[in-house]
Design an enzyme around this catalytic site. Structure first.
Site, PDB file in Angstrom:
ATOM      1  N   HIS A  89       0.843  -1.199   0.000  1.00 17.39           N
ATOM      2  CA  HIS A  89       0.000   0.000   0.000  1.00 17.39           C
ATOM      3  C   HIS A  89       0.867   1.233   0.000  1.00 17.39           C
ATOM      4  O   HIS A  89       1.939   1.262   0.592  1.00 17.39           O
ATOM      5  CB  HIS A  89      -0.954   0.017   1.206  1.00 17.39           C
ATOM      6  N   HIS A 144       0.726   5.130   1.181  1.00 19.77           N
ATOM      7  CA  HIS A 144       0.020   6.162   1.929  1.00 19.77           C
ATOM      8  C   HIS A 144       0.106   7.437   1.092  1.00 19.77           C
ATOM      9  O   HIS A 144       1.195   7.803   0.644  1.00 19.77           O
ATOM     10  CB  HIS A 144       0.715   6.454   3.266  1.00 19.77           C
TER      11      HIS A 144
HETATM   12  P1  DGP Z   1       1.556   0.506   7.475  1.00 21.28           P
HETATM   13  O1  DGP Z   1       1.993   0.799   8.892  1.00 21.28           O
HETATM   14  O2  DGP Z   1       2.344   1.295   6.446  1.00 21.28           O
HETATM   15  O3  DGP Z   1       1.500  -0.971   7.189  1.00 21.28           O
HETATM   16  O4  DGP Z   1       0.096   1.112   7.388  1.00 21.28           O
HETATM   17  C1  DGP Z   1      -1.063   0.385   7.568  1.00 21.28           C
HETATM   18  C2  DGP Z   1      -2.185   1.400   7.700  1.00 21.28           C
HETATM   19  O5  DGP Z   1      -3.396   0.717   7.524  1.00 21.28           O
HETATM   20  C3  DGP Z   1      -2.254   2.126   9.035  1.00 21.28           C
HETATM   21  O6  DGP Z   1      -2.025   3.517   8.830  1.00 21.28           O
HETATM   22  C4  DGP Z   1      -3.670   1.886   9.532  1.00 21.28           C
HETATM   23  C5  DGP Z   1      -4.383   1.346   8.319  1.00 21.28           C
HETATM   24  N1  DGP Z   1      -5.372   0.335   8.596  1.00 21.28           N
HETATM   25  C6  DGP Z   1      -5.180  -0.830   9.273  1.00 21.28           C
HETATM   26  N2  DGP Z   1      -6.315  -1.533   9.308  1.00 21.28           N
HETATM   27  C7  DGP Z   1      -7.243  -0.804   8.621  1.00 21.28           C
HETATM   28  C8  DGP Z   1      -8.607  -1.006   8.321  1.00 21.28           C
HETATM   29  O7  DGP Z   1      -9.232  -2.024   8.657  1.00 21.28           O
HETATM   30  N3  DGP Z   1      -9.226  -0.017   7.616  1.00 21.28           N
HETATM   31  C9  DGP Z   1      -8.581   1.119   7.214  1.00 21.28           C
HETATM   32  N4  DGP Z   1      -9.272   2.026   6.540  1.00 21.28           N
HETATM   33  N5  DGP Z   1      -7.284   1.335   7.485  1.00 21.28           N
HETATM   34  C10 DGP Z   1      -6.635   0.384   8.189  1.00 21.28           C
END
Ligand code: DGP
Length: 113
Positions: free
Chosen positions: A99, A101
């Site tokens: 992903h 950001h």
């Molecule tokens: P990273 O630390 O780069 O792997 O970022 C993962 C991100 O994913 C973190 O900023 C929070 C987000 N995240 C985790 N679970 C969910 C979810 O169920 N829904 C959404 N919208 N975001 C999520």
């Protein structure tokens, strides 16, 4: 499979979608770090950029172009924004589905913490 982002792609877990097509999905981060904080993911499961191969060249290029479109849609294309792909443990990756950001709507410090 237990991947949270695969469950978001399938609709099993709801998300606040910003953009979707047959290849990618963009949705708002659950814990926003900026006024605009969107995650852009491929629909196919790819653990991280570390696992990308030649077969992903088109997909990864496609994602960059769509990120630019999404930034425009969010209204941050002119003010500026940051894209980040946390990769692996020391990179701070917590969800093991590639992903980006997209962060915008405020000034981004550099270097990051
Ligand atoms: P990273 O630390 O780069 O792997 O970022 C993962 C991100 O994913 C973190 O900023 C929070 C987000 N995240 C985790 N679970 C969910 C979810 O169920 N829904 C959404 N919208 N975001 C999520």
């Amino acid at each position: 499979m237990g991947c949270i982002f695969c469950k978001i792609v399938s609709g099993e877990i709801p998300s606040d979608k910003v953009y979707e097509d047959e290849k990618i999905l963009a949705f708002r981060d659950l814990n926003p770090e900026a006024p605009q904080h969107v995650l852009i993911i491929p629909k196919v499961h790819l653990t991280s950029i570390s696992e990308a191969t030649d077969e992903h060249i088109e997909l990864l290029g496609y994602m960059q172009i769509k990120i630019a479109e999404i930034a425009k849609k969010l209204g941050v294309d002119q003010s500026g924004f940051r894209i980040v792909a946390n990769t692996g443990d020391e990179g701070g990756q917590t969800v093991h589905h590639l992903h980006y950001h997209l962060l915008g709507g405020r000034f981004m410090q550099w270097p990051p913490g």
